[in-house]
Design a protein around this motif. Structure first.
Motif, PDB file in Angstrom:
ATOM      1  N   THR A 153       0.875  -1.177   0.000  1.00  0.00           N
ATOM      2  CA  THR A 153       0.000   0.000   0.000  1.00  0.00           C
ATOM      3  C   THR A 153       0.909   1.223   0.000  1.00  0.00           C
ATOM      4  N   ALA A 172       2.417   1.359  -9.055  1.00  0.00           N
ATOM      5  CA  ALA A 172       1.439   0.400  -9.597  1.00  0.00           C
ATOM      6  C   ALA A 172       2.119  -0.574 -10.554  1.00  0.00           C
ATOM      7  N   ARG A 178      -2.295  -1.066  -3.795  1.00  0.00           N
ATOM      8  CA  ARG A 178      -3.163   0.099  -3.585  1.00  0.00           C
ATOM      9  C   ARG A 178      -2.291   1.351  -3.620  1.00  0.00           C
ATOM     10  N   THR A 193      -7.342   9.646 -10.409  1.00  0.00           N
ATOM     11  CA  THR A 193      -8.037   8.354 -10.494  1.00  0.00           C
ATOM     12  C   THR A 193      -8.458   8.043 -11.934  1.00  0.00           C
ATOM     13  N   ASP A 199      -5.612   4.407  -7.241  1.00  0.00           N
ATOM     14  CA  ASP A 199      -6.806   3.741  -6.711  1.00  0.00           C
ATOM     15  C   ASP A 199      -7.682   4.715  -5.925  1.00  0.00           C
TER      16      ASP A 199
END
Ligand SMILES: NC(=O)c1ccc[n+]([C@@H]2O[C@H](COP(=O)([O-])OP(=O)(O)OC[C@H]3O[C@@H](n4cnc5c(N)ncnc54)[C@H](OP(=O)(O)O)[C@@H]3O)[C@@H](O)[C@H]2O)c1
Length: 344
Positions: A153, A172, A178, A193, A199
């Motif tokens: 994350t 990513a 995340r 986004t 995310d």
């Protein structure tokens, strides 16, 4: 503007707090004449970087300050128009420390290092954005310092800016499960986004970052890519996972402060979470810039990295354009176009 005139924006005084027009002075000098193994560059695109605020101050830094009366230091892309140099020819695009001025007579070395020839097939201004210092900073900061890994994350502050937007997309690509961006305003959060594939986007101007991070990262944050500092850094520190890595890229919320910021109040979270906070300077990775550029070119061509450029116009608007970074008006890389390329 006469092509025989070299407009130069000089640093007139050191700013106190926010940057003002009066901190600069516009001077007109004759266009330099070529000779002595040098070449003449027409400056086309100026890069705007928060570090320029530091260069204006006479404080300990990683480079000496711009002298009062000196041309304001800046990265830029220009085109060689005339050359008496064996390695650069008319028509070549070059990038490097060309400064806030129309024309530069140079032997290829500037105060921020050697000029680089822009490779064929590359949009020259991309050398100041996704393939420039900010893209390279995102690459080394996220991969080498943040050591992002599959399933992480990740939180990026200043996420809709030139560095943050690329850093989040690299996370990513490297398998983060995340990626959470923090940025100012609805438009930037929507871009994160909808276009950049984050995310989650948190609007720090209208939302409580501390509680949003707790909700969006219930198992804690593994990697923080920190661009902003202050309260935003504290919110991430309060939500760390065990063995978190914090890549301290910058702290733009503090750059205009007259008194130094006392630093995060909750830094002991680093102890509790056995976390590592590490500052870094992209210049230290210069021997590996080629590796990063190759990767970034590939990801852009594959549509895996999207980048935005915010383009203003006119050399006389350089001070106002620099201020845009601190008021958050820029989406993506802040550039200023000061001329069309003279040679087609
Ligand atoms: N370590 C290195 O080698 C290295 C190299 C390059 C850059 N950097 C650092 O990376 C960071 C980003 O630089 P960049 O060139 O990519 O600029 P950028 O993110 O494209 O532009 C600056 C952004 O910072 C945000 N900001 C400004 N003041 C703020 C405040 N008080 N609170 C919260 N956000 C604020 C604004 O976005 P919002 O609208 O979201 O507020 C603004 O758009 C800076 O800290 C810079 O110093 C470090």
């Amino acid at each position: 503007m006469s092509e025989g005139i070299n407009r130069q924006v000089l640093l007139a005084r050191r700013p106190v707090g926010e940057i003002r027009d009066q901190d600069f002075e516009l001077r007109e000098a004759p266009r330099p004449e070529v000779g002595g193994g040098q070449f003449l560059v027409r400056n086309l695109w100026l890069s705007f970087d928060p570090t320029q605020r530091g260069w204006m101050s006479d404080l300990p830094g990683y480079m000496p300050p711009v002298p009062i009366g000196g041309v304001m230091r800046a990265l830029a892309v220009g085109q060689v128009v005339e050359s008496d140099h064996p390695e650069f020819k008319a028509g070549d695009y070059v990038s490097g420390g060309l400064g806030w001025q129309d024309w530069i007579l140079t032997d290829g070395m500037t105060e921020v290092g050697p000029l680089q020839r822009v490779p064929d097939g590359i949009d020259p201004k991309a050398m100041l954005s996704v393939l420039g210092i900010t893209g390279l900073t995102a690459y080394f900061g996220m991969i080498d310092v943040g050591q992002v890994a599959g399933g992480d994350t990740v939180v990026v502050s200043g996420a809709a800016g030139a560095t943050g937007s690329v850093a989040g997309q690299i996370a990513a690509i490297k398998g983060a499960s995340r990626v959470i961006g923090i940025a100012g305003g609805r438009e930037k959060c929507g871009w994160l986004t909808d276009v950049a594939g984050f995310d989650v986007a948190i609007d720090y101007r209208t939302e409580n970052v501390l509680t949003r991070l707790a909700d969006e990262a219930p198992n804690g944050i593994d990697v923080v890519f920190e661009n902003v500092g202050g309260d935003i850094l504290e919110a991430s520190l309060a939500n760390l996972a065990m063995r978190a890595r914090i890549a301290l890229c910058g702290a733009i919320s503090t750059y205009n402060q007259v008194e130094p910021s006392p630093g995060p109040r909750n830094y002991l979270q680093l102890v509790i979470k056995r976390a590592r906070l590490e500052g870094f300077l992209v210049l230290d990775y210069a021997p590996r810039f080629g590796e990063a550029v190759d990767a970034l070119v590939g990801w852009v061509n594959e549509g895996r990295v999207h980048y935005a450029e915010d383009i203003q116009e006119g050399l006389e608007n350089a001070p106002a354009t620099l201020r845009r970074l601190f008021s958050g008006q820029n989406l993506g890389k802040q550039l200023l176009k000061i001329a069309d390329a003279p040679i087609a």
